[in-house]
Design an enzyme around this catalytic site. Sequence first.
Site, PDB file in Angstrom:
ATOM      1  N   HIS A   1       0.836  -0.760  -0.036  1.00 16.80           N
ATOM      2  CA  HIS A   1      -0.320   0.133  -0.175  1.00 16.80           C
ATOM      3  C   HIS A   1       0.986   1.360   0.236  1.00 16.80           C
ATOM      4  O   HIS A   1       0.648   2.133  -1.317  1.00 16.80           O
ATOM      5  CB  HIS A   1      -1.106   0.125   1.010  1.00 16.80           C
ATOM      6  CG  HIS A   1      -2.002   1.478   1.607  1.00 16.80           C
ATOM      7  ND1 HIS A   1      -2.906   1.289   0.904  1.00 16.80           N
ATOM      8  CD2 HIS A   1      -1.624   2.346   1.638  1.00 16.80           C
ATOM      9  CE1 HIS A   1      -3.557   2.276   1.434  1.00 16.80           C
ATOM     10  NE2 HIS A   1      -2.625   3.021   1.912  1.00 16.80           N
ATOM     11  N   GLU A   2       1.908   1.173   0.664  1.00 14.27           N
ATOM     12  CA  GLU A   2       2.778   2.455   0.652  1.00 14.27           C
ATOM     13  C   GLU A   2       3.739   2.907  -0.234  1.00 14.27           C
ATOM     14  O   GLU A   2       4.086   3.401  -0.339  1.00 14.27           O
ATOM     15  CB  GLU A   2       3.051   2.504   2.375  1.00 14.27           C
ATOM     16  CG  GLU A   2       2.485   2.435   3.444  1.00 14.27           C
ATOM     17  CD  GLU A   2       1.473   3.560   3.511  1.00 14.27           C
ATOM     18  OE1 GLU A   2       2.038   4.813   2.719  1.00 14.27           O
ATOM     19  OE2 GLU A   2       0.511   3.681   4.495  1.00 14.27           O
TER      20      GLU A   2
ATOM     21  N   HIS B   1       1.786   4.382  -2.834  1.00 13.58           N
ATOM     22  CA  HIS B   1       2.418   5.803  -2.393  1.00 13.58           C
ATOM     23  C   HIS B   1       3.324   6.156  -3.106  1.00 13.58           C
ATOM     24  O   HIS B   1       3.150   6.983  -3.909  1.00 13.58           O
ATOM     25  CB  HIS B   1       1.975   6.619  -0.693  1.00 13.58           C
ATOM     26  CG  HIS B   1       0.403   6.199  -0.425  1.00 13.58           C
ATOM     27  ND1 HIS B   1      -0.547   7.214  -0.977  1.00 13.58           N
ATOM     28  CD2 HIS B   1      -0.323   6.035   0.735  1.00 13.58           C
ATOM     29  CE1 HIS B   1      -1.582   6.753  -0.818  1.00 13.58           C
ATOM     30  NE2 HIS B   1      -1.579   6.032   0.705  1.00 13.58           N
TER      31      HIS B   1
ATOM     32  N   HIS C   1       3.727   6.952  -6.777  1.00 13.95           N
ATOM     33  CA  HIS C   1       3.058   8.234  -6.876  1.00 13.95           C
ATOM     34  C   HIS C   1       3.559   9.320  -6.552  1.00 13.95           C
ATOM     35  O   HIS C   1       3.590   9.881  -7.738  1.00 13.95           O
ATOM     36  CB  HIS C   1       1.631   7.664  -6.085  1.00 13.95           C
ATOM     37  CG  HIS C   1       0.317   8.889  -6.812  1.00 13.95           C
ATOM     38  ND1 HIS C   1      -0.268   9.308  -5.867  1.00 13.95           N
ATOM     39  CD2 HIS C   1       0.472   9.451  -7.707  1.00 13.95           C
ATOM     40  CE1 HIS C   1      -1.710   9.894  -6.995  1.00 13.95           C
ATOM     41  NE2 HIS C   1      -0.865  10.076  -8.020  1.00 13.95           N
TER      42      HIS C   1
END
Length: 692
Positions: A480-481, A484, A487
């Site tokens: 998940h991180e 990010h 991104h």
Amino acid sequence: MTADTARDPNAAAGANPFDAGEWPTPFGLPPFEAIRHEHYVPAFADALKAHEAEIALIAGNPAAPSFDNTVAALERSGRALDRVASVFFNLTGSTTSPELQAIERAVAPELARHSSAITLNSDLWARLSAIDPQAEGLDAEQARVLDRTRTRFRRAGADLAPEAKARIAEIATRLAELGTQFGQNLLADENGFVLPLDGEEDLAGLPPFLRDATAAAAAERGGTHGHVVTLSRSLIEPFLVFSTRRDLRERAYRAWTRRGENGGETDNRRLIAEIVALRAERARLLGFESFAHFRLDDTMAASPDAAMALLRDVWTPALRRAGEERERLQALVRAEGHDFALEAHDWRHYAEKLRRAEHDLDEAEIKPYLPLEGVIRAAFDTATRLFGLTFEAVADVPRYHPDVRTWLVRDADGAEVGLFLGDYFARSSKRSGAWMSAFRSQERLDGDVKPIIVNVMNFARASGDEPTLLSFDDARTLFHEFGHGLHGLLSDVTYPLLSGTAVARDFVELPSQLYEHWLEQPEVLRAHARHYRTGAPMPEALLERLLAARTFNQGFATIEYTASAIVDMTLHLSAAGEDGLDVPAFEADALKRIAMPAEIAMRHRSPHFAHIFSGDGYAAGYYSYLWSEVLDADAFDAFREAGDIFHPETAGRLRRFVYGAGNLRDAREAYTAFRGRLPSIEPLLKKRGLAA
């Protein structure tokens, strides 16, 4: 605070690293080892003074307002301040100290006043309002920057009368003080609790990996006890799963759910009442019915009604599913010969037993195949196969803590993309949770600036030389991180305002939650889920059982999350704070109205709900995870429909319109450009096992 009065006369001799121009460090990393706490106050003072001078020149420019002399000039301003703030606030989250906390309390309101002085500057607002994008022939990105800048100023109060502007500035300053105190109180409560485990009786039920982790935590806390449980999620959750000592589970769970609500100086309830009141007042000054209406006006959802409708659509099937789960767990309690009613501190323990019974799956059996190093490789390899990225470990670079690791990220053509930092282990100087941040964001306004992105986790470190083993939930958090992180790394824009994760709050979780899907794919697990001792791949039968259990306990998980989102939204739709908010009573009433099961607690109770009170990043916006999950469930279906989870054309669109696009487009437009349409809720319900 001035540069003269703020300087510490007792500071050690030597130049302030922030006084230098470009840092002569590898990749321009901050010279962490040279930065001392006494450097920050004068650095902030000097940077604020410099930024004030830059703003004065822009606002007082005698030339007619133009994009270049106003908007682009604003984008170029404040770089010294950005540099100091990015280092300081990253470190206050990941490796703080009493000295840094004291500086944070002092500087947070100063920065809020400074920001308000810019966005409430009448001359500057007049210049921004006078720019005609068509007359200047702005390109699409320039027009977007102008629009977003005007929106930011307007939402900060630029259109208000002088008296209202003054009050808006006062509110911003006080909210900065309260948010800082909230976070520091929470960290103090988390660090203040230790559950000693002395002797075999206290360790009953704990598997070897958890015994090792509690021993390592005890050693970090001074070695007074052989084993301890702290309030780090990576310790307390497995303890609640495995411990057969119901009394100890209850003590640990009570401490976990009562953070910020223990009376004394660290109690957050009075802070919440004031925060809610001030947010409501600010929203009314800006012409909105409530703070929730203000926050959602600039999101994909657009209104609290739309967000609440999604939450209700998920709540109803989740409540039904959780009721079924509860009955199965209670039956298991009775089957063991007990006559107690299942309580919240029992749920995880009996859910794990039920998972073993129904799926022949034991978390202790899974973890040996998920060593931290293997999961990191899996995350990197997925990015290689999707986007052509490669990751090269680099040593001999500045680090803010010995645990931090650094990788140079390159594109498929060998070009440098940026730096990625990983900070994976829990420590007492780090706030709880997991997050992505940036020491430097990508932009091309005056040269090709490469990003420096950091992922921060709180995994329980194994003792001695043993490798750290992750649960499947831990592995999901890492993916998940890292989503990010991608991104931020893949951002491909010119202007800083649009860079990386600077997107609508209910869109920002799409890249992270979407990336989680690859962890659950057999192709990825077969390649990377390997035993930490033998290197043998996870047995096919175990892999199949693991994947078959993906929707197990999803009633509980959905209720736990959605209840927090509903309370957040309800709180910020209300003006209760103005007359004195009784936080526990408000929370209890909100949960009663949605028939919250007594055996499940909110994932984040209000007194420790840092997402919404330690700053306002997710305030009236915690629903965003679910909103983005609607997007991510539908987005991954694009790869399934293509017949290849690494389909090059689909991955190319994903990079162009989602991971690399920053805020170049409205979120709905960006998603439609990738997918060809907006999503429906059905893939989400199917993913969570809640479909009828």
